[in-house]
Design a protein around this motif. Structure first.
Motif, PDB file in Angstrom:
ATOM      1  N   SER A  19       0.851  -1.190   0.000  1.00  0.00           N
ATOM      2  CA  SER A  19       0.000   0.000   0.000  1.00  0.00           C
ATOM      3  C   SER A  19       0.889   1.243   0.000  1.00  0.00           C
ATOM      4  O   SER A  19       2.097   1.152   0.204  1.00  0.00           O
ATOM      5  N   GLU A  20       0.268   2.401  -0.200  1.00  0.00           N
ATOM      6  CA  GLU A  20       1.022   3.664  -0.192  1.00  0.00           C
ATOM      7  C   GLU A  20       1.719   3.869   1.151  1.00  0.00           C
ATOM      8  O   GLU A  20       2.849   4.346   1.209  1.00  0.00           O
ATOM      9  N   LYS A  21       1.046   3.512   2.218  1.00  0.00           N
ATOM     10  CA  LYS A  21       1.616   3.699   3.557  1.00  0.00           C
ATOM     11  C   LYS A  21       2.831   2.790   3.752  1.00  0.00           C
ATOM     12  O   LYS A  21       3.816   3.195   4.374  1.00  0.00           O
ATOM     13  N   GLN A  22       2.780   1.573   3.220  1.00  0.00           N
ATOM     14  CA  GLN A  22       3.905   0.652   3.341  1.00  0.00           C
ATOM     15  C   GLN A  22       5.073   1.077   2.462  1.00  0.00           C
ATOM     16  O   GLN A  22       6.227   0.788   2.788  1.00  0.00           O
ATOM     17  N   ARG A  23       4.790   1.759   1.367  1.00  0.00           N
ATOM     18  CA  ARG A  23       5.855   2.227   0.471  1.00  0.00           C
ATOM     19  C   ARG A  23       6.531   3.500   0.979  1.00  0.00           C
ATOM     20  O   ARG A  23       7.623   3.844   0.537  1.00  0.00           O
ATOM     21  N   GLU A  24       5.888   4.197   1.867  1.00  0.00           N
ATOM     22  CA  GLU A  24       6.357   5.510   2.305  1.00  0.00           C
ATOM     23  C   GLU A  24       7.817   5.538   2.772  1.00  0.00           C
ATOM     24  O   GLU A  24       8.576   6.428   2.358  1.00  0.00           O
ATOM     25  N   PRO A  25       8.268   4.588   3.633  1.00  0.00           N
ATOM     26  CA  PRO A  25       9.681   4.663   4.055  1.00  0.00           C
ATOM     27  C   PRO A  25      10.655   4.540   2.885  1.00  0.00           C
ATOM     28  O   PRO A  25      11.703   5.203   2.875  1.00  0.00           O
ATOM     29  N   TYR A  26      10.309   3.718   1.903  1.00  0.00           N
ATOM     30  CA  TYR A  26      11.188   3.551   0.741  1.00  0.00           C
ATOM     31  C   TYR A  26      11.160   4.795  -0.137  1.00  0.00           C
ATOM     32  O   TYR A  26      12.190   5.179  -0.705  1.00  0.00           O
ATOM     33  N   GLU A  27      10.009   5.441  -0.237  1.00  0.00           N
ATOM     34  CA  GLU A  27       9.894   6.681  -1.005  1.00  0.00           C
ATOM     35  C   GLU A  27      10.751   7.780  -0.350  1.00  0.00           C
ATOM     36  O   GLU A  27      11.395   8.569  -1.039  1.00  0.00           O
ATOM     37  N   LYS A  28      10.760   7.823   0.983  1.00  0.00           N
ATOM     38  CA  LYS A  28      11.564   8.821   1.696  1.00  0.00           C
ATOM     39  C   LYS A  28      13.051   8.576   1.462  1.00  0.00           C
ATOM     40  O   LYS A  28      13.819   9.524   1.240  1.00  0.00           O
TER      41      LYS A  28
END
Length: 104
Positions: free
Chosen positions: A68-77
């Protein structure tokens, strides 16, 4: 026999002079997916012993798509931070290259 001669000329025409990459140039920033893949690769190999290299990539791709977007967030950061690092290093590298050209 004319076909062989045609092949020889084609290979010469394609073999253009390729510019050598500077080994001191900064490395490109990793994408969010690459941070995820580096983080999860060993886990995938442990869960699937004997898996081939290509299959590891497929499993990682499927896992990435399932996030999900929330799970991808750390990798996006991490990717945004790495992109900023690359841009800063590239600016310094280009400034140094321009100084070297000015000295000549």
């Amino acid at each position: 026999m004319p076909k062989a001669a045609a092949k020889a000329t084609k290979s010469k025409a394609r073999g253009g002079d390729k510019k050598k990459k500077d080994p001191n140039a900064p490395k490109r920033g990793l994408s969010a997916y690459m941070f995820f893949a580096n983080d999860q690769r060993e886990t995938v190999r442990e869960e699937n012993p004997g898996i081939s290299f290509g299959q590891v990539g497929k499993v990682l791709g499927d896992k990435w798509k399932a996030l999900s977007e929330k799970q991808r967030e750390p990798y996006e950061k991490k990717a945004a931070t790495d992109k900023k690092r690359y841009e800063d290093e590239k600016a310094k590298y280009n400034a140094a290259a321009e100084e070297d050209e000015d000295e000549d």
